[in-house]
Design a protein around this motif. Structure first.
Motif, short mmCIF file in Angstrom:
data_model
loop_
_atom_site.label_atom_id
_atom_site.label_comp_id
_atom_site.label_asym_id
_atom_site.label_seq_id
_atom_site.Cartn_x
_atom_site.Cartn_y
_atom_site.Cartn_z
N ALA A 15 5.49 3.07 -8.48
CA ALA A 15 6.80 3.27 -7.85
C ALA A 15 6.76 4.30 -6.74
CB ALA A 15 7.82 3.68 -8.91
N ALA A 16 5.65 5.03 -6.61
CA ALA A 16 5.55 6.06 -5.58
C ALA A 16 5.36 5.46 -4.19
CB ALA A 16 4.38 7.00 -5.89
N HIS A 17 4.99 4.18 -4.11
CA HIS A 17 4.72 3.55 -2.82
C HIS A 17 5.84 2.58 -2.43
CE1 HIS A 17 0.73 5.29 -2.68
NE2 HIS A 17 0.52 4.86 -3.92
N GLN A 18 5.88 2.27 -1.14
CA GLN A 18 6.94 1.41 -0.60
C GLN A 18 6.39 0.20 0.15
OE1 GLN A 18 10.22 2.00 -1.18
NE2 GLN A 18 9.73 3.85 -2.35
N PHE A 19 5.17 -0.22 -0.12
CA PHE A 19 4.59 -1.35 0.58
C PHE A 19 5.38 -2.61 0.26
CE2 PHE A 19 0.83 1.40 -0.44
CZ PHE A 19 0.63 1.86 0.85
N LYS A 20 5.80 -3.33 1.29
CA LYS A 20 6.59 -4.54 1.10
C LYS A 20 5.82 -5.82 1.42
CE LYS A 20 10.97 -2.19 2.01
NZ LYS A 20 12.19 -2.13 2.88
N SER A 21 4.59 -5.67 1.89
CA SER A 21 3.79 -6.85 2.22
C SER A 21 2.32 -6.47 2.23
CB SER A 21 4.19 -7.42 3.59
OG SER A 21 3.78 -6.53 4.63
N VAL A 22 1.48 -7.48 2.20
CA VAL A 22 0.04 -7.27 2.30
C VAL A 22 -0.31 -6.63 3.64
CG1 VAL A 22 -2.18 -8.46 2.54
CG2 VAL A 22 -0.63 -9.05 0.66
N ASP A 23 0.35 -7.06 4.70
CA ASP A 23 0.03 -6.52 6.02
C ASP A 23 0.32 -5.02 6.09
OD1 ASP A 23 -0.87 -8.94 7.13
OD2 ASP A 23 1.18 -9.58 7.55
N GLU A 24 1.42 -4.56 5.51
CA GLU A 24 1.72 -3.13 5.48
C GLU A 24 0.65 -2.37 4.71
OE1 GLU A 24 5.54 -2.00 4.08
OE2 GLU A 24 6.64 -3.22 5.54
N LEU A 25 0.21 -2.93 3.57
CA LEU A 25 -0.81 -2.28 2.76
C LEU A 25 -2.13 -2.20 3.50
CD1 LEU A 25 -1.97 -1.17 0.08
CD2 LEU A 25 -2.27 -3.56 -0.65
N VAL A 26 -2.55 -3.29 4.12
CA VAL A 26 -3.82 -3.32 4.85
C VAL A 26 -3.79 -2.35 6.03
CG1 VAL A 26 -5.32 -4.77 6.28
CG2 VAL A 26 -4.40 -5.66 4.13
N GLU A 27 -2.67 -2.33 6.74
CA GLU A 27 -2.55 -1.41 7.88
C GLU A 27 -2.69 0.04 7.42
OE1 GLU A 27 0.63 -0.26 11.45
OE2 GLU A 27 1.11 -1.82 9.97
N TYR A 28 -2.04 0.39 6.32
CA TYR A 28 -2.11 1.75 5.79
C TYR A 28 -3.55 2.08 5.36
CZ TYR A 28 -1.54 5.74 2.67
OH TYR A 28 -1.67 6.98 2.08
N ALA A 29 -4.19 1.15 4.64
CA ALA A 29 -5.53 1.41 4.11
C ALA A 29 -6.57 1.57 5.21
CB ALA A 29 -5.92 0.29 3.15
N LYS A 30 -6.35 0.94 6.34
CA LYS A 30 -7.33 1.00 7.43
C LYS A 30 -7.07 2.15 8.40
CE LYS A 30 -8.76 -3.86 7.60
NZ LYS A 30 -8.87 -5.09 8.43
N LYS A 31 -5.93 2.78 8.30
CA LYS A 31 -5.60 3.85 9.25
C LYS A 31 -6.33 5.13 8.88
CE LYS A 31 -1.70 6.17 11.48
NZ LYS A 31 -0.22 6.26 11.56
N PRO A 32 -7.13 5.68 9.80
CA PRO A 32 -7.87 6.91 9.52
C PRO A 32 -6.93 8.06 9.14
CG PRO A 32 -8.67 5.88 11.54
CD PRO A 32 -7.41 5.16 11.14
#
Length: 333
Positions: A138-155
Motif C-alpha cells: 500500500a506504500a506505492h501508487q503504481f497504476k500501470s506496468v509502464d509507471e512501474l518500469v519507468e520508476y525502476a529504470k530511473k537512476p
C-alpha cells in the motif's frame, strides 16, 4: 441432509459398487474404494491460495466419496517435498497430493532434491484456476506496468523488492520472465509459501509480488492492504474492471500466467481408483459451492475432465512451463 449431499453420496455409492467389480492386482483391499479415510499432502502452508482451494474442494469430495478427506500441510522446497513424498507412497488412492501446477511441474528442473517425474503422476482434477496479478504494498501508487518500469529504470530511485516463494516457484518464474522482458531488475525475496508472501506485502515488508487473484488476494485488494498494478491475463477481470492487463502496457505484450491448484495421485495408481477420484473431482467442479467461490474470489474453472483429458492437460502444461524455465536458464538449487 441437503439434496446436494444426498446426490453426491448416491453417486459415490454407485461408483464404489462399480469399482468393486473391477479389482486390481496391485491393491491390498478387495472391497469398494474408498474403504477408509484418505489424506491429501498439501504442498504449501495453510492459508495460501492453493490450500484454500483444496480445502474447499475437500468438503464436496468427502460427500462424493463417502469417506473423510484429511488435508495435511507438508510444505517445503517449493512444494517438491510433498510431491517427492507422495511419489514414493503406495499407489492405492489413500495418499494424494495437493499442489499448484507451475511449482509441481518445474521443481524437478530447479530443485536438486526434487526427484520425481511430474507427468508420471495422475492428475485427478483442478480445484481452481486463477490469473496472476502484479501487486504492490500500500506504500506505492503504481497504476500501470509502464509507471512501474519507468520508476525502476530511473537512476537514483530506490531499488524495489519482489517476493516469491522460492527458486522455480510459480511467482518466481512469472517475475523472472517479467524482469527479463522489460529489462528491469528487482531485489528478489524468497518465502516458504504464498501465505507469508502475501502477509509481508500487506505489512509493507516487501514492495512487489505476483500472486493469484483467487484465494485471499481479491479481498485484500478491495480492503486496500495491497495495490493491484496489472493482471497477467488476456482480458480484464470483471471483479477489478479498472485494473489493466500487463498486455495493455507499452513495455510488455502477451504476458499471460495463471495458477491452478490440483489434486494428484502417485504414479501407477490403478485406473479404477483414478476414475473414481476423477469423478469426485468433477462433482466439485460442477458443484454450487465451486460456482459460488468463483463468483466471490474472481477465479475461473476448467470444464470437467476424463482421466485421459486430465493426463493430456498435465502433459501440455508441463511442456509449456518447461520451455519457460529453460528459456530463463534457471539452475537447480
Amino acid at each position: 441432509m441437503s439434496s446436494l449431499s444426498r446426490r453426491l453420496l448416491l453417486r459415490g455409492a454407485c461408483a464404489a459398487c462399480a469399482y468393486g467389480g473391477l479389482g486390481h492386482a496391485g491393491l491390498a483391499q478387495t472391497g469398494p474404494f474408498p474403504a477408509k479415510p484418505m489424506v491429501v499432502k498439501m504442498a504449501f502452508p495453510a492459508g495460501g491460495p492453493a490450500d484454500v482451494s483444496i480445502r474447499a474442494a475437500a468438503v464436496v469430495l468427502q460427500q462424493s466419496l463417502g469417506q473423510p478427506l484429511v488435508v495435511d500441510s507438508m510444505p517445503g522446497a517449493n512444494g517438491s517435498l510433498s510431491a517427492s513424498f507422495v511419489s514414493r507412497t503406495k499407489p492405492d488412492g489413500y495418499t494424494l497430493l495437493g499442489t499448484t501446477g507451475i511449482d509441481f511441474l518445474v521443481a524437478p528442473m530447479t530443485i536438486a532434491s526434487a526427484k520425481y517425474d511430474p507427468v508420471a503422476f495422475r492428475l485427478l482434477g483442478v480445484a481452481g484456476i486463477s490469473d496472476f496479478v502484479l501487486v504492490s504494498s500500500a506504500a506505492h501508487q503504481f497504476k500501470s506496468v509502464d509507471e512501474l518500469v519507468e520508476y525502476a529504470k530511473k537512476p537514483g530511485n530506490k531499488e524495489l523488492s519482489i517476493a516469491h516463494w522460492g527458486t522455480g516457484s510459480a511467482p518466481h518464474l512469472v517475475a523472472a520472465d517479467f524482469q527479463a522482458r522489460t529489462g528491469v531488475r528487482f531485489l528478489e525475496v524468497p518465502y516458504k509459501g504464498a501465505a507469508p508472501t502475501i502477509a509481508d506485502i500487506a505489512g509493507g515488508q516487501v514492495d512487489l509480488t505476483f500472486v493469484p487473484l483467487g484465494g485471499p488476494t481479491l479481498g485484500m485488494i478491495q480492503n486496500g492492504k495491497m495495490r493491484p498494478i496489472a493482471l497477467a491475463s488476456p482480458q480484464r477481470n470483471p471483479a477489478l474492471p479498472d485494473v489493466p492487463t500487463v498486455g495493455e502496457s507499452r513495455a510488455l505484450k502477451n504476458f499471460d500466467y495463471s495458477l491452478w491448484a490440483a489434486l494428484l495421485a502417485p504414479p501407477e495408481t490403478p485406473e479404477p481408483v483414478v476414475a473414481r477420484l476423477t469423478a469426485a473431482m468433477n462433482d466439485w467442479v460442477l458443484s454450487p459451492e465451486n460456482q459460488a467461490r468463483i463468483k466471490t474470489n474472481a477465479s475461473r474453472r476448467l470444464d470437467p475432465m476424463t482421466p485421459a483429458q486430465a493426463s493430456a492437460f498435465l502433459r501440455n502444461e508441463h511442456e509449456k512451463y518447461v520451455r519457460v524455465a529453460r528459456s530463463l536458464k534457471l539452475d537447480p538449487q
